[in-house]
Every structure is written in structure tokens, then in C-alpha cells.
Design a protein around this motif. Structure first.
Motif, PDB file in Angstrom:
ATOM      1  N   ALA A 166       5.535   6.659 -12.978  1.00 26.68           N
ATOM      2  CA  ALA A 166       5.071   6.701 -11.648  1.00 26.68           C
ATOM      3  C   ALA A 166       4.021   5.851 -11.606  1.00 26.68           C
ATOM      4  O   ALA A 166       3.942   4.960 -10.713  1.00 26.68           O
ATOM      5  N   LEU A 167       3.318   5.702 -12.552  1.00 28.38           N
ATOM      6  CA  LEU A 167       1.919   4.901 -12.441  1.00 28.38           C
ATOM      7  C   LEU A 167       2.222   3.518 -12.570  1.00 28.38           C
ATOM      8  O   LEU A 167       1.850   2.674 -11.866  1.00 28.38           O
ATOM      9  N   SER A 168       3.209   3.232 -13.446  1.00 26.91           N
ATOM     10  CA  SER A 168       3.754   1.695 -13.450  1.00 26.91           C
ATOM     11  C   SER A 168       4.069   1.194 -12.292  1.00 26.91           C
ATOM     12  O   SER A 168       3.955   0.203 -11.832  1.00 26.91           O
ATOM     13  N   GLN A 169       4.946   2.168 -11.784  1.00 24.05           N
ATOM     14  CA  GLN A 169       5.465   1.609 -10.526  1.00 24.05           C
ATOM     15  C   GLN A 169       4.611   1.588  -9.447  1.00 24.05           C
ATOM     16  O   GLN A 169       4.595   0.542  -8.651  1.00 24.05           O
ATOM     17  N   CYS A 170       3.389   2.351  -9.174  1.00 24.29           N
ATOM     18  CA  CYS A 170       2.325   2.184  -8.428  1.00 24.29           C
ATOM     19  C   CYS A 170       1.633   0.843  -8.591  1.00 24.29           C
ATOM     20  O   CYS A 170       1.520   0.257  -7.473  1.00 24.29           O
ATOM     21  N   LEU A 171       1.614   0.438  -9.929  1.00 20.90           N
ATOM     22  CA  LEU A 171       0.856  -0.916 -10.048  1.00 20.90           C
ATOM     23  C   LEU A 171       1.793  -1.907  -9.689  1.00 20.90           C
ATOM     24  O   LEU A 171       1.366  -3.051  -9.265  1.00 20.90           O
ATOM     25  N   SER A 172       3.159  -1.740  -9.786  1.00 21.41           N
ATOM     26  CA  SER A 172       3.896  -2.813  -9.512  1.00 21.41           C
ATOM     27  C   SER A 172       4.184  -2.933  -7.911  1.00 21.41           C
ATOM     28  O   SER A 172       4.384  -4.178  -7.476  1.00 21.41           O
ATOM     29  N   SER A 173       3.761  -1.868  -7.368  1.00 24.66           N
ATOM     30  CA  SER A 173       4.110  -1.744  -5.781  1.00 24.66           C
ATOM     31  C   SER A 173       2.574  -2.157  -5.194  1.00 24.66           C
ATOM     32  O   SER A 173       2.493  -2.247  -3.688  1.00 24.66           O
ATOM     33  N   ALA A 174       1.595  -2.424  -6.005  1.00 24.04           N
ATOM     34  CA  ALA A 174       0.316  -2.589  -5.232  1.00 24.04           C
ATOM     35  C   ALA A 174       0.357  -3.831  -4.234  1.00 24.04           C
ATOM     36  O   ALA A 174      -0.684  -3.302  -3.361  1.00 24.04           O
ATOM     37  N   TYR A 175       0.940  -4.862  -4.376  1.00 28.08           N
ATOM     38  CA  TYR A 175       0.989  -5.704  -3.503  1.00 28.08           C
ATOM     39  C   TYR A 175       1.124  -5.246  -2.241  1.00 28.08           C
ATOM     40  O   TYR A 175       0.946  -5.666  -1.163  1.00 28.08           O
ATOM     41  N   THR A 176       2.050  -4.183  -2.081  1.00 23.76           N
ATOM     42  CA  THR A 176       2.647  -3.727  -0.619  1.00 23.76           C
ATOM     43  C   THR A 176       1.421  -3.165   0.109  1.00 23.76           C
ATOM     44  O   THR A 176       1.622  -3.138   1.532  1.00 23.76           O
ATOM     45  N   THR A 177       0.485  -2.745  -0.664  1.00 21.91           N
ATOM     46  CA  THR A 177      -0.747  -2.292   0.597  1.00 21.91           C
ATOM     47  C   THR A 177      -1.471  -3.645   0.826  1.00 21.91           C
ATOM     48  O   THR A 177      -1.699  -3.468   2.095  1.00 21.91           O
ATOM     49  N   PHE A 178      -1.491  -4.458   0.392  1.00 19.15           N
ATOM     50  CA  PHE A 178      -2.159  -5.722   1.051  1.00 19.15           C
ATOM     51  C   PHE A 178      -1.065  -6.412   2.200  1.00 19.15           C
ATOM     52  O   PHE A 178      -1.567  -6.629   3.223  1.00 19.15           O
TER      53      PHE A 178
END
Length: 308
Positions: A166-178
Motif C-alpha cells: 500500500a505504501l509503495s502504491q502511495c509513493l507511486s501515486s504521489a504525483y497525482t497530489t500535485f
């Protein structure tokens, strides 16, 4: 829903073009190959247009009727300004409108990438979708509901493997926050959203040669318009995911070097689909550019298997 019945390859013969209407949305549709061939619909994601498939089309259009289209917000299709116009349920109606227009009496086979795959996942989980879709090959675009449920389970499991996934996916998806921020991402892409910069990015991140990449002249505005996909859907699906199933046969092409979606995020797909075939490929996110032959090969085999 009603139903009455390698190196970049040159694009095969010029496209037969048309506009398909879905209410006040106009969708630019491009067709290749024999008019009586088995219909195969290709659906692109961010920040691409139908040109994403320029390497794939000639590998399929010798035997299939290949249809691609610019999804709303991109290329020559309508680009409404309201964020709500890009909610997945509305994008799914665009997809069904295209299918109805190009193949009114026969289900189509679908190959989709990135947000194209996300919106087709939305469509194939609708009741009666198997009347429209004979098979679905998904590339680098999960069902957002399924992904959210998988991430929640990982955290709640309390196991190192589940939490790590789950954390790995959160990191991979971090760009979506921007991407979901107001103003700033639009300004960013106005400055750097050029063909030269995008090809440089793909070369640095994925090692893709510039001559393998086909981009539309609308690239900059597509990058900015496509941000609405993220704003309209990411938070809503992560906060309140739905249990969504499909009877449409699904083929997953999972790119193990995908910078946006971790391979483990697809591990529960068999729970949500009656038929699932999975192939893990040592590739990056933009497989239609880096290896169109792989897509054509896997799609052809899957289509043939589901056409027998």
C-alpha cells in the motif's frame, strides 16, 4: 443498457474519420483496416490522443477493423471546462457511444492504456457491458475502486507485505497530489508541456527513443485539460470505493517497471472479474510507445481465443 443485437511502425493506410456525439460531447473517431473485420477499439490515457496507438494500429489493422478515438478533453474531441464533466460515469457513456456508433450489432474487443483503461474498467463493470465488449486488454490503468480496496486491505492486514504494498502504491501515486492542486500544475505544463520536453522525459524515465513517440499538436492543452480526470475521480474513489464486478473477459498487461501503478495493485483482480489472464512485462508505463509489438501480439491472441 439497450442492445438490439521496437521502432515505431508507420501508421497503416489513412484513417476513416468521423465524429460521434454523446449529448453535447463530440468525439473524434478514427478507423483503420477492413470495414468487415472484427472491431477492436483502442482507448488512450493522459496526456495522449489516438496517436498513442500509431505503432500498434498497423500491426492489427491487416486483420481487424481498428478504431481509436480522442477521449473527451483531448485532441479533436470536446473539452468541457467543468471538472464534473470528467467523472468516470460520464467517460463510460462516451465509450459506449463510440461502441454503439462503430459496431451497433457486434460486441467489440478493447485495448486501453492509463486513463483509457481506467474509464473502460468503469464501463465493463456496468450491468450488461458484455453485450458491448467481447474482451478487454488493460494496460497500466487499474479500476480505481479495486485499487482503493486493495490498498485498504493492505493497511488493515497489519502484515509487512500488505503495508509495504500500500505504501509503495502511495509513493507511486504521489504525483497525482500535485496534479490535483489548483492553478500550479496548469502553470507548470504551460511552461514545460512541449513535445521536446515530453520526449526528453520519456527518454530519461523509460529509455524510449523519440522516434517511437507519436504526439498530437494539441499536447500542451491536452496535458492541462487532462488534469481534470485526476481532480474529478481520484479522491472520490479513494474515499468511497465501490465493489464493482465484470463478466467481460479481462487480460492484464502489467508493466513491472511502471512508475505510476505497482504490479501488486492488480493481485486481487480475479476477485472482481469472472475471467482474468495476466502477463507481467519488464517494461515501463508507456508500453504503446516502447513495445507496440507486444501489445499487438497479446491482444491478437486474446481476441482470437475469445472469438472462437
Amino acid at each position: 443498457m439497450r442492445r438490439e443485437v521496437g521502432n515505431r511502425h508507420p501508421v497503416a493506410a489513412s484513417a476513416r474519420t468521423r465524429l460521434v456525439r454523446n449529448g453535447d460531447i463530440s468525439l473524434a473517431v478514427y478507423e483503420f483496416g477492413p470495414a468487415d473485420g472484427i472491431p477492436v477499439v483502442l482507448v488512450h490515457g493522459w496526456p495522449d490522443t489516438h496517436h498513442l496507438w500509431d505503432g500498434v494500429v498497423p500491426l492489427l489493422s491487416d486483420r481487424y477493423r481498428v478504431i481509436s478515438y480522442d477521449t473527451r478533453g483531448y485532441g479533436q474531441s470536446s473539452a468541457p471546462t467543468q471538472v464534473s464533466a470528467y467523472e468516470l460515469n460520464r467517460l463510460a457513456t462516451d465509450f459506449f457511444a463510440v461502441v454503439e456508433a462503430v459496431s451497433p450489432t457486434e460486441p467489440v474487443h478493447v485495448v486501453a492504456h492509463d486513463w483509457g483503461s481506467v474509464q473502460v474498467w468503469e464501463a465493463v463493470c456496468e450491468p450488461g457491458a458484455d453485450q458491448y465488449v467481447a474482451s478487454f486488454t488493460s494496460i497500466s490503468g487499474p479500476n480505481l475502486d479495486h485499487l482503493a480496496i486493495w490498498m485498504r486491505r493492505g493497511v488493515r492486514s497489519g502484515t509487512p507485505r500488505g503495508i509495504r504494498g500500500a505504501l509503495s502504491q502511495c509513493l507511486s501515486s504521489a504525483y497525482t497530489t500535485f496534479f490535483m492542486l489548483p492553478v500550479l500544475p496548469g502553470l507548470f505544463f504551460r511552461l514545460v508541456g512541449t513535445e521536446k520536453m515530453w520526449k526528453l522525459f520519456l527518454r530519461v524515465v523509460e529509455g524510449t527513443s523519440p522516434d517511437q513517440i507519436s504526439l498530437a499538436p494539441t499536447l500542451k492543452q491536452d496535458m492541462i485539460s487532462g488534469l481534470r480526470f485526476y481532480r474529478a475521480n481520484i479522491i472520490a474513489r479513494m474515499v468511497a470505493p465501490r465493489e464493482r464486478r465484470t463478466t467481460v473477459p479481462v487480460q492484464l498487461l502489467v508493466n513491472t517497471r511502471d512508475i505510476a501503478v505497482r504490479p501488486a495493485g492488480y493481485d486481487d483482480t480475479a476477485e472482481w472479474a469472472d475471467q482474468v489472464v495476466r502477463h507481467d512485462l519488464l517494461r515501463g508505463h508507456w508500453l504503446p510507445y516502447s513495445d507496440p509489438a507486444a501489445i499487438a501480439g497479446y491482444a491478437d491472441a486474446f481476441i482470437q481465443a475469445k472469438s472462437e
